[in-house]
Every structure is written in C-alpha cells, then in structure tokens.
Write an enzyme that holds these catalytic residues in place. Structure first.
Site, PDB file in Angstrom:
ATOM      1  CB  THR A  43      74.418  65.004  76.364  1.00 31.53           C
ATOM      2  OG1 THR A  43      74.037  65.468  75.066  1.00 31.53           O
ATOM      3  CG2 THR A  43      74.514  63.491  76.361  1.00 31.53           C
TER       4      THR A  43
ATOM      5  CB  THR B 204      71.839  65.875  63.045  1.00 34.99           C
ATOM      6  OG1 THR B 204      70.448  66.085  63.200  1.00 34.99           O
ATOM      7  CG2 THR B 204      72.204  66.119  61.605  1.00 34.99           C
TER       8      THR B 204
ATOM      9  CG  ASN C 273      81.126  72.304  72.474  1.00 34.76           C
ATOM     10  OD1 ASN C 273      80.952  71.098  72.460  1.00 34.76           O
ATOM     11  ND2 ASN C 273      80.172  73.179  72.149  1.00 34.76           N
TER      12      ASN C 273
END
Length: 410
Positions: free
Chosen positions: A156, A193, A405
């Site tokens: 990603t 994770t 982000n």
C-alpha cells in the site's frame, strides 16, 4: 547451517505465486493490487492475528479456517480496500473470494485463506476481485519472479516489496523457508503489525507450526512500531507443505529448533524492513535494552523508547537528545534505577557512550551527530540489573509521515 538465498514465497518446493493489477487501486496504472499463493500439495497452516477489537472480515475468516480446517492450499490477497468495518456483507465477500479461488484452483473454499489491506470502511469491488482471481490462477508461477510480483501486489504505502528466503538442513534433507510482507503505516507492537505470508517445505505438525510462529512473534513483529496505531487487518500466515520430505517434526527436538531458527531469521528480517520503511521514514531506529532484571522489564523499556514521538523526532534531527530516552523509560511503568543506566548510540559510523550512571558523559556532539546521520541507528540502554535483553524496531518521525496520512484516501 542457515543460508540466505534469492526469492520469497516461491523459494520452498511446491509453492507458486503471482501478482497483477486488476483495477482496485485508483491512480497509478502500474500498481499491482491482487496476489495469490498456491501449493498443489495440501499445507498445514498457522496464523496470528490482530488484537484490535475492531477486526476486519478477512481476519475473522482466516481465524476460522486456521482453527477448523486441517489443510489449506491457497492464499488470495487484495490491496487498496481493507474490507474492515463492512458488516455481514464483508464476511460474504470473504466467502465469495474463497469460493472463486477454490473454483479456479479446483479445491475447497475452506482450503482458501483471504487477506485484504487498504482503506477501512469501503466494500470490496467484487467484480474486479473475482475477475482478478480468474486472471491470477492460470498465471501462477513457481519461479522467483512469481513471488516477487506477488510481493509487489500486496503493497500500500510501502516504498519497496519486502521478501526473503533461507535454505537449511533438517535430518539430511534440504529445506527452505520464504516470505513476503507489507507494512509501512498503522504499525504498532500489539500482535504482528502487518500482512505477512510465510511458506516452507518443512514437514512439521500443525500444533508445532503454530507454537513456533506464536512464540517467535513475541520477539519479532510484536517489537515493531512505526506510529502507535494497531491495524484492524494484522495477519501473519505460515504454510507448510512438507515437500522437503524430512522426518515429520512432532516434538521439540533438534530438528524443531533448526526450523525455529530459520523462522526467527525470516521474521527479524521482515520486522526490520517494515520499521525501516515506515511512512515517511529516513532511518531505521533499533532499540536494545540489555542487562535487564527480567524479560518483561526489558521488553517494556525497549517498546517505550522506540514508540516515543519525541525520541523518534530527535532521531530524524540527528540529535543526541538522550534525556528523551530516559524520560521514555521512566514513564514505561517498568521498575529500574535511572541513576545506574548507561546509554549508547551506534551505527556503521561508530559507537558512542552518551550517558553513564544516569548522567551525560563528556561526549562529542559532532561525533554523535555523525553516528545518528546514518540510515540505520541503534540506541542501547544498559540498566545493569540482570542478564535479560530485548530489541525493538521503529523509525524516525518526519514531516512526510503527516503528509502521507493527511491525504491517504485522496
């Protein structure tokens, strides 16, 4: 003897893989977004999953398959949409993915594991997914290239594919283990994770396969943090088809620990790759706590240091601000004596002692900055209380992390 070899999930005998673009991801037309791994020989499988209470549909599906099905044959994964917070429809889509894969490979749907990664809350574009499965199945490739294309397809925000393979010997038989993973953001030590897929041709019982994986996770993927966020989709799957034809490992003997050693090397390598590829990162930040009073104390201290935003920012600035490290140790809830702690910084540029018995040494700021300017930096905290140690991995905190982000969905 453990030997690193070329390749990833297709390195062990009998495993094929492929990665393609089927149009799930918007934007770059070159980005692959679906992958498949397949073994014609049935595999025993083990898995570890997120501890986040909000679990994605694929996590629930895989957990049931791992626990209830004696064998699996395939893993199918999409990137771009996480299939998380999608309700009953999300679970139905997992079943559809598994059924389409089963039909394409002539296996049963409860022999298929599924995985998804990407934006939370969106439903899967099943027309593209089913079409992708139809394209992947006939192109499965046992070569190194097949595994590499699969590793590219699960990315990603990763900047590079992450894959590794090792060769070793058990009972006079040549064995191999290979792996690929993705992980760059939403990485925090509260399971494993990320998405990780490990394959091996070692012949081993399902119970011992699970024991090996679940125990090793504690010292590898559980010790990685990028940003303090634990994903809804965290999954590590380990498949063993037994084609190395060694005597089946049924007890924790010498053969078992040879396998554990190989698995550990795979997981350490991937853990460091994830940490070093943290979103916006410029450096891998490794933290070692040594001479701890207990394993639990060492783990707690190491995690507290590696997750400290102020310490991560100092690493980005190549600033030997050791007070932030002691501070992070102090609020960790682990008991220790700060007046006897020594702290070092180390990289390929050298090693420097900056704290002795809780106070600054007469160190050179210039030398410290040079050491901290490398792309892999280690902080060592010696608490002088015993013989236990722990290592955690993270990365620096940069302006780019916020940029990535702030517009992740756009």
């Amino acid at each position: 003897m453990l030997k690193k070899i070329k390749g990833g999930v297709t390195a062990p005998l009998g495993f094929a893989a492929m990665g393609l673009r089927v149009g799930i991801k918007e934007g770059n037309p070159k980005k692959k977004d679906m992958a498949m791994i397949y073994s014609a020989t049935p595999c025993v499988a083990a898995g570890t999953f997120t501890t986040n209470q909000v679990k994605a549909a694929p996590v629930k599906w895989d957990r049931d398959i791992i626990y209830c099905s004696p064998f699996v044959h395939a893993v199918v994964c999409n990137s771009g949409v996480a299939n998380a917070c999608t309700g009953e429809q999300g679970m139905k889509y997992c079943e559809e993915m598994a059924q389409a894969t089963a039909d394409a490979l002539d296996i049963k749907k409860d022999e298929v594991l599924v995985a998804s990664t990407g934006v939370i809350g969106a439903q899967l574009p099943m027309d593209k997914i089913v079409n992708g499965i139809g394209l992947l199945a006939p192109t499965l490739d046992e070569t190194e290239e097949g595994g590499h294309m699969a590793a590219q397809a699960i990315m990603t925000t990763d900047t590079m594919p992450k894959e590794i393979a090792f060769e070793f010997e058990i009972g006079g038989k040549k064995c191999k283990i290979g792996a690929m993973c993705k992980g760059s953001g939403m990485i925090h030590p509260n399971m494993c994770t990320m998405l990780g897929f490990i394959t091996t041709d070692v012949r081993i019982s399902k119970d011992l396969l699970y024991h090996a994986l679940s125990e090793d996770i504690k010292d590898t993927f559980n010790m990685v943090s990028v940003d303090g966020d634990t994903s809804t989709n965290d999954t590590v799957l380990l498949l063993s088809n037994g084609l190395a034809n060694n005597r089946t490992i049924m007890v924790m003997d010498e053969d078992y620990y040879k396998f554990v050693e190989a698995l550990h090397e795979v997981n350490v390598y991937l853990s460091k790759k994830i940490a070093g590829d943290g979103e916006g990162a410029t450096a891998l930040f490794e933290v070692k706590v040594i001479n701890g009073e207990s394993k639990e104390q060492a783990v707690t201290l190491a995690k507290s240091i590696v997750t400290s935003s102020l310490t991560k920012a100092a690493i980005y600035g190549h600033d030997a601000n050791w007070g932030r490290i002691l501070c992070a140790m102090g609020y960790s809830n682990a008991k220790f004596n700060p007046d006897i702690v020594d702290i070092y910084f180390e990289s390929k540029a050298g090693k420097i002692k900056i704290v002795e018995n809780g106070m600054a040494t007469d160190y050179s700021e210039e030398v410290a900055t040079k050491i901290l300017s490398e792309n892999e930096v280690t902080a060592i905290a010696d608490v002088k209380m015993g013989e236990y140690e722990a290592t955690a991995w993270g990365c620096d905190l940069t302006h780019e992390y916020v940029s990535i982000n702030a517009d992740y969905r756009s």
